[in-house]
Design a protein around this motif. Structure first.
Motif, mmCIF file in Angstrom:
data_model
loop_
_atom_site.group_PDB
_atom_site.id
_atom_site.type_symbol
_atom_site.label_atom_id
_atom_site.label_comp_id
_atom_site.label_asym_id
_atom_site.label_seq_id
_atom_site.Cartn_x
_atom_site.Cartn_y
_atom_site.Cartn_z
ATOM 1 N N MET A 1 0.817 -1.205 0.000
ATOM 2 C CA MET A 1 0.000 0.000 0.000
ATOM 3 C C MET A 1 0.855 1.260 0.000
ATOM 4 S SD MET A 1 -2.950 -1.088 -0.389
ATOM 5 C CE MET A 1 -3.668 0.553 -0.334
ATOM 6 N N HIS A 2 2.073 1.171 0.514
ATOM 7 C CA HIS A 2 2.990 2.316 0.434
ATOM 8 C C HIS A 2 3.243 2.680 -1.032
ATOM 9 C CE1 HIS A 2 6.445 4.903 1.244
ATOM 10 N NE2 HIS A 2 7.111 4.206 0.330
ATOM 11 N N ALA A 3 3.458 1.656 -1.862
ATOM 12 C CA ALA A 3 3.674 1.907 -3.287
ATOM 13 C C ALA A 3 2.418 2.484 -3.939
ATOM 14 C CB ALA A 3 4.089 0.612 -3.983
ATOM 15 N N VAL A 4 1.252 1.970 -3.557
ATOM 16 C CA VAL A 4 -0.006 2.436 -4.155
ATOM 17 C C VAL A 4 -0.287 3.880 -3.760
ATOM 18 C CG1 VAL A 4 -2.517 2.111 -4.175
ATOM 19 C CG2 VAL A 4 -0.992 0.123 -4.298
ATOM 20 N N LEU A 5 -0.184 4.181 -2.461
ATOM 21 C CA LEU A 5 -0.552 5.516 -1.980
ATOM 22 C C LEU A 5 0.512 6.559 -2.296
ATOM 23 C CD1 LEU A 5 -2.266 4.679 1.422
ATOM 24 C CD2 LEU A 5 -3.303 5.093 -0.806
ATOM 25 N N THR A 6 1.717 6.118 -2.614
ATOM 26 C CA THR A 6 2.724 7.073 -3.071
ATOM 27 C C THR A 6 2.299 7.676 -4.405
ATOM 28 O OG1 THR A 6 4.513 5.933 -1.923
ATOM 29 C CG2 THR A 6 5.134 7.342 -3.763
ATOM 30 N N LEU A 7 1.643 6.877 -5.225
ATOM 31 C CA LEU A 7 1.173 7.361 -6.527
ATOM 32 C C LEU A 7 -0.013 8.298 -6.376
ATOM 33 C CD1 LEU A 7 1.379 4.020 -8.541
ATOM 34 C CD2 LEU A 7 2.971 5.939 -8.610
ATOM 35 N N HIS A 8 -0.950 7.941 -5.476
ATOM 36 C CA HIS A 8 -2.160 8.761 -5.331
ATOM 37 C C HIS A 8 -2.788 8.486 -3.961
ATOM 38 C CE1 HIS A 8 -5.492 11.220 -6.580
ATOM 39 N NE2 HIS A 8 -6.358 10.244 -6.336
ATOM 40 N N PRO A 9 -2.494 9.306 -2.957
ATOM 41 C CA PRO A 9 -3.032 9.080 -1.613
ATOM 42 C C PRO A 9 -4.493 9.525 -1.489
ATOM 43 C CG PRO A 9 -1.624 11.010 -1.611
ATOM 44 C CD PRO A 9 -1.560 10.439 -2.996
ATOM 45 N N SER A 10 -5.411 8.623 -1.706
ATOM 46 C CA SER A 10 -6.836 8.928 -1.592
ATOM 47 C C SER A 10 -7.566 7.713 -1.039
ATOM 48 C CB SER A 10 -7.431 9.307 -2.953
ATOM 49 O OG SER A 10 -7.448 8.182 -3.809
ATOM 50 N N GLU A 11 -8.807 7.922 -0.614
ATOM 51 C CA GLU A 11 -9.595 6.806 -0.088
ATOM 52 C C GLU A 11 -9.918 5.796 -1.173
ATOM 53 O OE1 GLU A 11 -12.954 7.952 2.297
ATOM 54 O OE2 GLU A 11 -11.887 9.663 3.138
ATOM 55 N N ALA A 12 -10.170 6.246 -2.385
ATOM 56 C CA ALA A 12 -10.439 5.323 -3.485
ATOM 57 C C ALA A 12 -9.207 4.468 -3.783
ATOM 58 C CB ALA A 12 -10.875 6.090 -4.728
ATOM 59 N N ALA A 13 -8.027 5.098 -3.809
ATOM 60 C CA ALA A 13 -6.793 4.346 -4.045
ATOM 61 C C ALA A 13 -6.527 3.365 -2.907
ATOM 62 C CB ALA A 13 -5.619 5.310 -4.198
ATOM 63 N N LEU A 14 -6.902 3.737 -1.692
ATOM 64 C CA LEU A 14 -6.731 2.856 -0.539
ATOM 65 C C LEU A 14 -7.487 1.544 -0.723
ATOM 66 C CD1 LEU A 14 -5.934 2.462 2.542
ATOM 67 C CD2 LEU A 14 -8.119 3.550 3.061
ATOM 68 N N ARG A 15 -8.661 1.609 -1.342
ATOM 69 C CA ARG A 15 -9.517 0.425 -1.480
ATOM 70 C C ARG A 15 -9.352 -0.272 -2.820
ATOM 71 N NH1 ARG A 15 -13.574 4.568 0.709
ATOM 72 N NH2 ARG A 15 -13.188 4.411 2.952
ATOM 73 N N LEU A 16 -8.724 0.362 -3.772
ATOM 74 C CA LEU A 16 -8.639 -0.207 -5.113
ATOM 75 C C LEU A 16 -7.932 -1.558 -5.151
ATOM 76 C CD1 LEU A 16 -9.439 0.299 -8.026
ATOM 77 C CD2 LEU A 16 -7.277 1.511 -8.355
ATOM 78 N N PRO A 17 -6.819 -1.785 -4.430
ATOM 79 C CA PRO A 17 -6.217 -3.121 -4.442
ATOM 80 C C PRO A 17 -7.168 -4.211 -3.964
ATOM 81 C CG PRO A 17 -4.650 -1.531 -3.587
ATOM 82 C CD PRO A 17 -5.962 -0.814 -3.698
ATOM 83 N N SER A 18 -8.034 -3.893 -3.002
ATOM 84 C CA SER A 18 -9.006 -4.886 -2.543
ATOM 85 C C SER A 18 -10.031 -5.189 -3.624
ATOM 86 C CB SER A 18 -9.709 -4.384 -1.277
ATOM 87 O OG SER A 18 -8.811 -4.322 -0.192
ATOM 88 N N VAL A 19 -10.444 -4.164 -4.369
ATOM 89 C CA VAL A 19 -11.362 -4.393 -5.494
ATOM 90 C C VAL A 19 -10.711 -5.331 -6.507
ATOM 91 C CG1 VAL A 19 -12.603 -3.313 -7.398
ATOM 92 C CG2 VAL A 19 -12.511 -2.171 -5.193
ATOM 93 N N TYR B 1 -7.611 -8.389 3.432
ATOM 94 C CA TYR B 1 -8.361 -9.646 3.403
ATOM 95 C C TYR B 1 -8.805 -10.057 1.999
ATOM 96 C CZ TYR B 1 -8.111 -8.230 8.201
ATOM 97 O OH TYR B 1 -7.633 -7.810 9.404
ATOM 98 N N ALA B 2 -9.181 -9.121 1.157
ATOM 99 C CA ALA B 2 -9.569 -9.475 -0.213
ATOM 100 C C ALA B 2 -8.358 -9.985 -0.993
ATOM 101 C CB ALA B 2 -10.194 -8.270 -0.921
ATOM 102 N N LEU B 3 -7.184 -9.444 -0.735
ATOM 103 C CA LEU B 3 -5.973 -9.925 -1.400
ATOM 104 C C LEU B 3 -5.596 -11.319 -0.902
ATOM 105 C CD1 LEU B 3 -3.810 -6.672 -1.399
ATOM 106 C CD2 LEU B 3 -5.055 -7.679 -3.312
#
Length: 507
Positions: free
Chosen positions: A57-75, A121-123
């Motif tokens: 998630m550090h890599a993900v949120l470094t690109l775009h720190p938002s609530e949608a980005a926070l949940r996108l890997p779980s989607v 958990y989704a991952l």
């Protein structure tokens, strides 16, 4: 199978930015935005079990720190799981079994709930389903490369959450049910052992942090019933047909000898054994929680789809026999071949429609235990730069860590060392005596209070927390209050000398 993947993606993206993080998501958000050395420092004292997830998630949120980005890997994880479930259905059954199983997974509210959760958990569910698919492939062709891929998938899944190691118990039961030869057992044991060795250092570190799960309770019969309903879909008109289809799938039937195990031999252990194992262990050491066995959900739609396939096959056989007696050939017509899959898809669409209110409820802030955004909204209304703030207890600081812009410039009275510098989640607070000195210099203080801290019987063990309660109660009086779901923001002003022996109530 792309259709279940697309349906799960659509349901996962629907309402993804629901307007607020709850406390567990807030931990992910604030930890993942730290530097890698700071995350590593934290894992030595707390949350080692989530270390790999935080780094991802550090890599993900470094690109775009938002609530949608926070949940996108779980989607994405939930969509991948739906695809893996569909692939298992095709491999162990036929294409329509895969289609139905993948769609059933996609429309199950439990899967959709965690598809929009900024946690691992989704991952983990995706990793477990992928590892199960690799196991089935390895049983068909037990080459070293296949066992290596299986070992890697299991290792990564367990590093995302170590309790996923119970998946190996389900896979061992699958091998036993399939009566595989000794050389297959040997290949599986080597792969499982390699994955376990990778997990061992994490297990040793996290064992020292076991106080983090001290809140877990011993599960009872009600927990098992609740989990079953969550696996099938909690709506009453869905549970009964779902269980009937599972029962049909589990009926013994003669079959040809196959290289691969049967679908029930894969799906039933996956659905039953991980929860059962955690239920049993939790009688001694509570470790069970619904989210820890989310990956077991994949077994339920596979069994239901297999049961539906059996029923469809029986109906088709009767239809063909009747057609031949009447001289028609409707049963062999291409449209007749499409009839059963379409009926199944329509039935799943009805299930989705019936459970739509549950899915909609999960996509609003009230669908989670709390919403830290409401606390931040209250804070931004009343707090100005330089205002003194006291968090009671210290975990109340999570709203400020999740939404720092709402608390920008305020003076955190009790904080001695911030979380990133101290290797903790919420920072290190000053000692009792220093806190008394700091509070003595204030004529007013804003107190952000967790709801449980307002209960008369709450008595904290930490001496600094006790000083907060005592000084605020004895030396200050409440003047203004903003109540939000999960927390309360109160302004306290110093008690006038004339009122030093009274305890006025809030106006």
């Amino acid at each position: 199978m792309s259709v279940p993947v697309l349906v799960m993606l659509g349901l996962g993206l629907w309402g993804l930015d629901r307007g607020g993080m709850w406390r567990d998501e807030a931990v992910t958000f604030q930890v993942a935005r730290r530097s890698v050395p700071q995350i590593w420092h934290l894992l030595h004292s707390v949350d080692a079990v989530h270390g790999l997830y935080y780094l991802l998630m550090h890599a993900v949120l470094t690109l775009h720190p938002s609530e949608a980005a926070l949940r996108l890997p779980s989607v994405c994880g939930a969509a991948a799981t739906a695809g893996f479930v569909a692939a298992l259905g095709v491999r162990l059954g036929r294409p329509r079994v895969g289609l139905w199983a993948g769609l059933l997974y996609a429309v199950t509210p439990l899967g959709g709930y965690y598809a929009q959760e900024g946690r691992s958990y989704a991952l983990v569910a995706a990793g477990a389903a992928g590892a199960t698919l690799l196991l089935v492939g390895a049983l068909r062709s037990p080459r070293p490369a296949r066992w290596g891929a299986y070992a890697g998938a299991v290792a990564v899944t367990c590093l995302l959450h170590e309790l996923a190691v119970v998946l190996l118990l389900a896979h061992a039961a699958t091998l036993a049910a399939a009566r595989v030869p000794w050389r297959v057992w040997r290949g599986w044991a080597c792969a499982a052992g390699a994955a376990f060795l990778v997990l061992l250092p994490l297990a040793l570190v996290s064992h020292a942090q076991s106080a983090q799960v001290a809140w877990l309770a011993v599960p009872g019969a009600g927990s098992a019933e609740h989990l079953l309903r969550e696996f099938t879909g909690p709506a009453e008109l869905v549970v009964a047909p779902y269980l009937v289809l599972i029962a049909v799938a589990l009926r013994p039937s003669p079959r040809l000898r196959r290289v691969e195990p049967s679908l029930p031999a894969v799906a039933l252990p996956l659905m039953v054994l991980p929860p059962a194992a955690l239920f049993a262990v939790s009688r001694v050491v509570p470790l069970y929680d619904e989210r820890y066995v989310l990956y077991a959900l994949a077994g339920a739609p596979l069994l239901a789809a297999a049961g539906a396939d059996r029923l469809a096959g029986a109906v088709a056989g009767l239809w063909r026999a009747r057609s031949r007696r009447s001289g028609a050939a409707i049963g062999d017509h291409p449209l007749g071949q499409l009839f059963a899959p379409l009926v199944g898809v329509l039935a799943i669409a009805l299930v989705l429609t019936w459970q739509l209110p549950l899915l909609r409820q999960d996509r609003v802030p009230a669908g989670r235990p709390d919403n830290l955004a409401t606390v931040a909204t209250a804070a931004v209304r009343v707090l100005r730069p330089g205002e003194p703030v006291l968090f009671l207890p210290s975990i109340g600081r999570r709203s400020a860590l999740a939404y720092p812009e709402a608390f920008r410039g305020v003076r955190d009275v009790a904080l001695a060392l911030p979380g990133p510098a101290s290797g903790t989640l919420y920072g290190v607070e000053t000692g009792p005596q220093e806190l008394r000195r700091r509070l003595a210099r204030l004529d007013h203080v804003w107190v952000v209070t967790e709801r449980f801290a307002l209960r008369p019987g709450w008595y904290p063990r930490d001496p600094t927390e006790r000083v907060k309660l005592a000084v605020v109660d004895e030396e200050f009086v409440p003047r203004e209050e903003i109540i939000r779901r999960g927390a309360t923001v109160r302004l306290f002003v110093r008690r006038p000398p004339a009122d030093s022996f009274g305890r006025p109530e809030l106006p």
